[in-house]
Write a protein that holds these residues in place. Structure first.
Motif, PDB file in Angstrom:
ATOM      1  N   PRO A  70      53.552   5.455 -41.838  1.00 20.57           N
ATOM      2  CA  PRO A  70      54.465   5.193 -42.949  1.00 20.57           C
ATOM      3  C   PRO A  70      55.872   5.709 -42.625  1.00 20.57           C
ATOM      4  CG  PRO A  70      52.415   6.195 -43.733  1.00 20.57           C
ATOM      5  CD  PRO A  70      52.426   6.320 -42.236  1.00 20.57           C
ATOM      6  N   THR A  79      54.388   7.479 -48.668  1.00 17.06           N
ATOM      7  CA  THR A  79      52.950   7.188 -48.656  1.00 17.06           C
ATOM      8  C   THR A  79      52.774   5.698 -48.362  1.00 17.06           C
ATOM      9  OG1 THR A  79      52.962   6.688 -51.006  1.00 17.06           O
ATOM     10  CG2 THR A  79      52.483   8.972 -50.375  1.00 17.06           C
ATOM     11  N   ARG A  80      51.522   5.281 -48.172  1.00 18.09           N
ATOM     12  CA  ARG A  80      51.265   3.855 -47.944  1.00 18.09           C
ATOM     13  C   ARG A  80      51.707   3.028 -49.146  1.00 18.09           C
ATOM     14  NH1 ARG A  80      51.859   1.092 -44.159  1.00 18.09           N
ATOM     15  NH2 ARG A  80      50.869   2.797 -43.056  1.00 18.09           N
ATOM     16  N   GLU A  81      51.483   3.573 -50.341  1.00 17.32           N
ATOM     17  CA  GLU A  81      51.904   2.840 -51.545  1.00 17.32           C
ATOM     18  C   GLU A  81      53.421   2.643 -51.532  1.00 17.32           C
ATOM     19  OE1 GLU A  81      49.835   5.403 -51.493  1.00 17.32           O
ATOM     20  OE2 GLU A  81      47.967   4.707 -52.405  1.00 17.32           O
ATOM     21  N   ASN A  83      47.898  -0.719 -51.613  1.00 13.54           N
ATOM     22  CA  ASN A  83      47.389  -0.032 -50.421  1.00 13.54           C
ATOM     23  C   ASN A  83      46.586  -1.051 -49.602  1.00 13.54           C
ATOM     24  OD1 ASN A  83      46.362   1.952 -48.548  1.00 13.54           O
ATOM     25  ND2 ASN A  83      46.721   3.514 -50.101  1.00 13.54           N
ATOM     26  N   PHE A 141      48.202  10.251 -40.656  1.00 11.21           N
ATOM     27  CA  PHE A 141      48.175   9.764 -42.032  1.00 11.21           C
ATOM     28  C   PHE A 141      48.553   8.285 -42.017  1.00 11.21           C
ATOM     29  CE2 PHE A 141      51.156   9.068 -45.747  1.00 11.21           C
ATOM     30  CZ  PHE A 141      50.168   8.870 -46.686  1.00 11.21           C
ATOM     31  N   GLY A 142      47.682   7.452 -42.603  1.00  9.40           N
ATOM     32  CA  GLY A 142      48.017   6.033 -42.639  1.00  9.40           C
ATOM     33  C   GLY A 142      47.967   5.438 -44.031  1.00  9.40           C
TER      34      GLY A 142
END
Ligand code: FES
Ligand code: FES
Lengths: 750, 151
Positions: A360, A438-440, A680, B37-38
């Motif tokens: 990310p 974050t991925r979001e 996600n 972290f993904g």
């Protein structure tokens, strides 16, 4: 090592000096004529390489490594001309190097970026000379030491070799080499027949670090005194903050500060950050995340709150019922249509998609009174520097940018919005900041690949020759909110008017309509080629089918005799029909085009010219009764000019194929009420291993042409080859991406 | 109350929030940043570690859940020599950006422990995502490692 400060003149190709540790630094300079868009003017500065007394060679790699393999392939080019022993080479990532001391900024190491598959062609133009000058120095030093004419000295694997068999390691020649004056002009390059590194498979230089977890990515940066920040951003395009309550967030243990980060004003170009938000600054990531979860915010919904995917579809329909901006008009398409024996027409839809690199977005930025330091995963380090300058006012020469290894780019990190955010937070808190997305955050706040509806019309005469071709596109241009693009130029990011079949069809028309949308857009791996190759190569199949022709034969007939056309868009200056024909024929032969296959299976193919490289795919797939797809065989071919690193090219083609298939099968960003709906990987499902082909065979054309890049060529033809194979297998033509659930439905109806 | 556990053979004693996902403990506190972290949602597998030899997504595992247990991260996989799976990863030149690969390697290590001769379908039980599309070479590397480890 202060080499970056050494003054270099235009006349000097390379300078050398001794380091404190007794190593030899070579600082070549070079002249580049080509201008690079969106970057300071390129100029003769240099790139260093260092030879140590123990004969190790350190080579700097100037471009960001995003998984495209340049950290291996660029140094290979230098090492080849130096005649280095590749096993003695260590590669170091160079930081951003721009010299601001002259009237215009100048690259120190040559252009630094990762986009448009340009690293290799640019390196071919200048880095060979870097290695060659270093080799000249070694030969001359050996000649001096032996009192022999330089012609009697050859080189091999980091050694100078006398005609009589005596040998000296480069490391032993440092002291003499440092006293020599380099020639002012370019020295001759190697005969490619003598290449020992270029053209041979070389593994990823950082592989040892990667498999042991030691490779350093942006996300791994831990600088002393730094706080970790995460942000809550407004989910509405161009929305803002109505009110917020951060009391609970501040009460979370480990939270140090809560900061409002204003985004761009409505309609303002996207030059810094992307959206308004609130940053929670904490001791570590977990505390920051907990603090963020405790924020209470009311958002204003902005001018696009009514936007939805369904409304965009309706907008496209409406636009395509009118005449748009004609961007190419050869011959007379209307007349061709009048007199046509047959007309074929179809509409396609290509969705917004996200880049979703696995790492990310993140950035470390430390803003101080009059300087700033950036360490980040970026594709355009100069853009990161500009963004920090813009939001802090700190002059660019006082902003350093260090590049880490990058966990995927795909065009996302051509934008430096996350670096700008980190700079704003660092400035507001007076602390070094590591910003984490974050991925979001990443899926919701991207510069998405543009969405569009395409209408294609082909006319054929009674000999089944294609006489007319029209490509009409209604799309949301990726040039949206770009400071340097006027509305009438927005189409240029969406349609490449010199692409196939321009010049191959006498009556050829290309038309564009601008879709109004608030969603940010940007460059997504092989930008418009992914959409256009999908529709053009799918439609060719439709034309072949409608007119009872073989899909390969039709393509070959349209390409005609081998010849070159001017190609004015990126990837030119020429497009060679013969090179496209070759990759097409190679994959067709490999897959056994024309053979009969078991029931439920089909073979499809596609070919396309992308940014200077020619690629084709052929695949044999089976469509299961429930709509599942089994890949029985996938073959691709690439002509990217002289192959620098066959192993790297192969990886790019395999990865590009999988990216193309995964995206075509699964991926779409949809909009509801002015927000992105996906959050996600559960609703943006990148393909897993199980969904993908077990093998992707790569055929590399053994070309002597100057190399192009190869990071983007593998993707555009994967989706249309799949769609064509699906049609061959079960008679269902899929014109809307992603394929996902459509196949099951279409089969049920069939 | 402190949480005690073992990471790569070293005893750890963590006084912080025991609800913190192991991922963030490893990355921010132990500074073992090889674990990536993904997604933070248990989907991508970039954060895969071995807990008592089993592959687990560390973003979904509070520190409390590993109390008294032994965790292996990518940094602790090799002995004096690389693990055969790491070696196979080098031989097959698997990595592109490399970001997912620590998780992929550990998932493969756990698979081969369970099943020393995995067929293609068994390999597909690994659901770790690779955005760069290295799956073809991951398959080859697992097959190679399996051969080497049977020797
Ligand atoms: S980060 Fe844990 S599964 Fe994705
Ligand atoms: S190698 Fe880049 S995500 Fe797997």
């Amino acid at each position: 090592m202060n080499v970056l400060q050494l003054p270099l003149t235009r006349r000097t190709f390379l300078q050398s000096s001794l380091t404190a540790s007794g190593g030899l630094l070579l600082i070549p300079a070079f002249v580049r004529a080509a201008a690079v868009a969106d970057a300071p003017p390129p100029n003769p500065l240099g790139l260093f390489l260092r030879i140590e007394p123990d004969n190790r060679v350190y080579i700097g790699s100037r471009n960001p490594e995003i998984g495209q393999g340049v950290k291996t392939s660029l140094p290979m080019i230098i090492a080849e001309e130096l005649d280095a022993d590749w096993t003695l080479v260590t590669v170091e990532q160079l930081p951003l190097g721009i010299n601001f001391s002259g009237p215009t900024p100048q690259w120190k190491y040559g252009p630094q970026g990762a986009g448009g598959s340009t690293s290799i062609p640019e390196a071919w133009a200048d880095l060979r000379q870097v290695g060659a000058q270093a080799r000249w120095l070694m030969r001359s030093a050996a000649a001096k030491r032996w009192g022999a004419p330089p012609e009697s000295v050859s080189t091999r694997e980091s050694h100078a070799i006398h005609a009589d068999g005596r040998r000296l390691a480069y490391g032993e020649l440092i002291a003499i080499a440092a006293t020599l004056k380099l020639p002012a002009d370019a020295v001759p390059l190697k005969d490619p027949a003598e290449y020992r590194i270029i053209g041979r498979p070389q593994r990823v230089v950082d592989a040892g670090e990667i498999v042991t977890g030691r490779a350093r990515y942006g996300i791994d940066v831990h600088e002393p005194g730094a706080f970790t920040a995460v942000m809550l951003r407004c989910p509405y395009f161009d929305g803002g903050i109505a009110s917020y309550d951060d009391a609970a967030a501040r009460a979370v243990s480990g939270v140090r500060a809560v900061v409002v980060v204003p985004g761009p004003k409505q309609g303002e170009p996207f030059t810094a950050n992307l959206a308004t938000g609130i940053a929670v600054v904490a001791d570590d990531t977990w505390s920051a995340l907990k603090g963020r979860a405790a924020l209470k915010v009311e958002w204003t919904r902005g001018p696009f709150a009514g936007e939805s995917s369904a409304a965009l579809d309706r907008q496209c329909d409406e636009l395509l019922s009118q005449t748009g901006q004609i961007v190419r008009d050869d011959g007379n398409f209307a007349a061709a249509r009048e007199s046509a024996a047959r007309t074929v027409q179809a509409r396609y839809r290509v969705p917004f998609v996200s880049h979703a690199p696995l790492e990310p977005q993140n950035a470390f930025v430390h803003v101080e009174a009059n300087r700033a330091r950036v360490i980040a995963p970026v594709q355009q380090p100069a853009g990161a520097q500009r963004a920090v300058n813009l939001v802090t006012g700190i002059p660019r020469p006082a902003i350093t940018v260090e590049m880490t290894r990058v966990g995927g780019g795909f065009g996302r990190r051509l934008s430096s919005d996350y670096v700008a955010e980190a700079a704003l937070i660092s400035k507001a808190t007076n602390r070094p900041i590591k910003l984490m997305w974050t991925r979001e955050d990443d899926l919701q706040h991207d510069f998405f690949r543009p969405f569009g509806h395409h209408e294609l019309i082909a006319t054929l005469d009674d000999t089944r020759r294609v006489t007319g071709w029209t490509h009409r596109l209604a799309s949301a241009s990726k040039y949206y909110r770009r400071a340097d693009v006027k509305p009438e130029g927005q189409w240029e990011a969406e349609l490449y008017p010199d692409d196939f079949p321009a010049r191959l069809v006498p009556n050829y028309r290309v038309e564009w309509h601008s879709v109004t949308s608030g969603i940010p857009r940007g460059s997504w791996r092989a930008p418009a080629h992914t959409a256009n190759a999908f529709v053009v190569e799918s439609f060719l199949d439709e034309v072949a089918h409608a007119s009872g022709q073989d899909a390969l034969a039709l393509r070959l007939a349209m390409l005609g005799a081998d010849r070159e056309f001017d190609y004015e868009q990126h990837g030119g200056p020429k497009f060679n029909t013969g090179r496209l024909r070759t990759v097409l024929e190679r994959v067709a032969a490999a897959i056994g085009w024309g053979r009969s296959v078991p029931r439920g299976r089909g073979i499809g193919l596609a070919a396309h010219f992308t940014f200077g490289g020619y690629a084709a795919h052929a695949m044999e797939v089976e469509v299961l009764p429930g709509g599942g797809i089994v890949f029985h065989r996938v073959v691709c071919a690439i002509d990217c000019g002289r192959p620098i690193n066959p192993l790297g090219i192969s990886a790019q083609m395999q990865g590009g194929t999988i990216d193309g298939l995964s995206t075509a099968l699964n991926l779409e960003i949809t909009i509801k009420d002015g927000c992105v709906q996906q959050r996600n990987f559960n609703d943006y499902p990148l393909a897993t291993m199980a969904q993908m082909p077990k093998d992707v065979e790569v055929l590399i054309i053994d070309s002597q042409a100057d190399p192009s890049g190869c990071g983007e060529m593998g993707i555009p033809t994967a989706a249309p080859a799949l769609a064509n194979a699906i049609f061959a297998a079960c008679g269902v033509r899929l014109r809307n991406l992603p394929i996902r659930s459509q196949l099951a439905e279409a089969r049920a109806h069939a | 109350m402190n949480t005690r556990f073992i990471v790569n053979g070293v005893e750890r004693d963590f006084a912080g929030d025991s609800e913190m996902p192991l991922l963030w403990y490893l990355r921010d506190h132990a500074r073992l940043t090889g674990t990536k972290f993904g997604c933070g949602s248990g989907i991508c597998g970039a954060c895969t570690v071995l807990v008592e030899g089993k592959a687990q997504r560390s973003c979904m595992l509070p520190v409390a859940a590993v109390a008294g247990r032994s965790v292996t991260t990518i940094e602790g996989l090799a002995g004096p020599e690389l693990h055969p799976v790491q070696q196979a990863w080098l031989e097959e030149d698997v990595a592109q950006c490399g970001y997912c690969q620590a998780g992929q390697i550990l998932a493969a290590v756990a698979l081969l422990k369970r099943n020393p001769e995995p067929g293609p379908d068994d390999v597909e039980s690994i659901t770790n995502l690779c955005r760069c599309g290295t799956y073809v070479r991951i398959r080859r590397a697992i097959a190679r490692a399996a051969r080497e480890m049977r020797r």
